[in-house]
Design an enzyme around this catalytic site. Sequence first.
Site, mmCIF file in Angstrom:
data_model
loop_
_atom_site.group_PDB
_atom_site.id
_atom_site.type_symbol
_atom_site.label_atom_id
_atom_site.label_comp_id
_atom_site.label_asym_id
_atom_site.label_seq_id
_atom_site.Cartn_x
_atom_site.Cartn_y
_atom_site.Cartn_z
ATOM 1 N N ASP A 151 21.331 27.135 27.603
ATOM 2 C CA ASP A 151 21.830 27.626 26.312
ATOM 3 C C ASP A 151 20.813 28.507 25.599
ATOM 4 O O ASP A 151 19.661 28.639 26.028
ATOM 5 C CB ASP A 151 22.237 26.435 25.417
ATOM 6 C CG ASP A 151 21.164 25.357 25.354
ATOM 7 O OD1 ASP A 151 20.010 25.625 25.738
ATOM 8 O OD2 ASP A 151 21.474 24.241 24.913
ATOM 9 N N ASN A 155 22.942 13.516 18.472
ATOM 10 C CA ASN A 155 24.383 13.292 18.294
ATOM 11 C C ASN A 155 25.125 13.250 19.633
ATOM 12 O O ASN A 155 26.349 13.244 19.673
ATOM 13 C CB ASN A 155 25.001 14.360 17.372
ATOM 14 C CG ASN A 155 24.938 15.763 17.967
ATOM 15 O OD1 ASN A 155 24.467 15.953 19.085
ATOM 16 N ND2 ASN A 155 25.419 16.743 17.226
ATOM 17 N N HIS A 161 24.919 15.545 22.143
ATOM 18 C CA HIS A 161 25.303 16.807 22.792
ATOM 19 C C HIS A 161 24.445 17.055 24.027
ATOM 20 O O HIS A 161 23.297 16.645 24.101
ATOM 21 C CB HIS A 161 25.257 17.999 21.826
ATOM 22 C CG HIS A 161 23.908 18.441 21.369
ATOM 23 N ND1 HIS A 161 23.642 18.815 20.068
ATOM 24 C CD2 HIS A 161 22.732 18.583 22.019
ATOM 25 C CE1 HIS A 161 22.386 19.174 19.949
ATOM 26 N NE2 HIS A 161 21.802 19.039 21.122
ATOM 27 N N GLU A 179 28.498 20.548 21.212
ATOM 28 C CA GLU A 179 28.505 19.739 20.001
ATOM 29 C C GLU A 179 29.779 18.888 19.938
ATOM 30 O O GLU A 179 30.803 19.242 20.543
ATOM 31 C CB GLU A 179 28.457 20.676 18.789
ATOM 32 C CG GLU A 179 27.125 21.393 18.626
ATOM 33 C CD GLU A 179 26.076 20.527 17.926
ATOM 34 O OE1 GLU A 179 25.768 19.429 18.415
ATOM 35 O OE2 GLU A 179 25.553 20.978 16.887
HETATM 36 C C1 GLP Z 1 18.734 21.222 21.783
HETATM 37 C C2 GLP Z 1 19.171 21.714 23.128
HETATM 38 C C3 GLP Z 1 19.502 20.584 24.073
HETATM 39 C C4 GLP Z 1 18.424 19.521 24.016
HETATM 40 C C5 GLP Z 1 18.345 18.986 22.621
HETATM 41 C C6 GLP Z 1 17.368 17.845 22.454
HETATM 42 O O1 GLP Z 1 19.774 21.012 20.904
HETATM 43 N N1 GLP Z 1 20.299 22.578 23.048
HETATM 44 O O2 GLP Z 1 19.651 21.102 25.380
HETATM 45 O O3 GLP Z 1 18.711 18.502 24.930
HETATM 46 O O4 GLP Z 1 17.935 20.069 21.785
HETATM 47 O O5 GLP Z 1 16.091 18.324 22.175
HETATM 48 P P1 GLP Z 1 14.794 17.445 22.164
HETATM 49 O O6 GLP Z 1 14.405 17.265 23.571
HETATM 50 O O7 GLP Z 1 13.800 18.249 21.399
HETATM 51 O O8 GLP Z 1 15.121 16.158 21.510
#
Ligand code: GLP
Length: 238
Positions: free
Chosen positions: A67, A134, A136, A141
């Site tokens: 993404d 949440n 995702h 989302e």
């Molecule tokens: C973002 C990304 C996700 C990732 C999430 C969690 O929203 N789009 O792919 O898994 O963050 O991030 P973190 O690893 O910093 O908790």
Amino acid sequence: MKKIVCDNYEEACQAAADIFAAQLEKKPESVLGLATGSTPIGLYEEFVSRNEKGQMDFSQVRAFNLDEYYPIKANNPQSYHAFMEEHLFSKVKFASTRILNGESPDPGIECARFDAELDAAGGLDLLLLGIGQNGHVGFNEPADSYPLGSYLVHLTEDTITVNSRFCEDGENLPASAITMGMGQIFSAKKILLLITGESKAKIAKKLFEGKVFTDVSASFLLLHPDITVVLDKAAYGD
Ligand code: GLP
């Protein structure tokens, strides 16, 4: 679903790196799906170190990222282009890397192009995923339905707030993103979901209830035939 619970973050990253190493051993020209966020940073450090020692070779790997924010310039420090460059792509040689383009004037065309390239590469052999608080995956989302292919998504306030922890004063995150859809995620032959830290304990517990929740995109992964979840004790709630 296979579950590996490690004592701490470092060991979780090593366990995850072992899974990638086994994949590259079996198929050096693998198509890998890569993630961003704080969770995979230690794993990417492990990739860099193993690559320097000649233990992991990514030179035949085609990498596709999950993404990107939209709209965002690739050279914006908050972009996932900048993140991947800083943590991995500037340090390890890949055959090719592809991240959805947050600068494209037409996200629909960009998503279609990305999907066609991923299809032409033969789909993902191994996909790394993190998880949002949440639930995702990628930027899928909470929703009533999820597109199969890449799409433009409006981010929730919660996600923007949580992800803004990396922003410097005065920096703002875009309110939207472009992400692989659930069909692409699900088509990966193998999935590795890395969940670490206390802040993920609540969502990890929900995942291990063993139910599919329509508003938790990660819960659909329970149906995948080859998924390994690597956690540290903090996320496992131990
Ligand atoms: C973002 C990304 C996700 C990732 C999430 C969690 O929203 N789009 O792919 O898994 O963050 O991030 P973190 O690893 O910093 O908790």
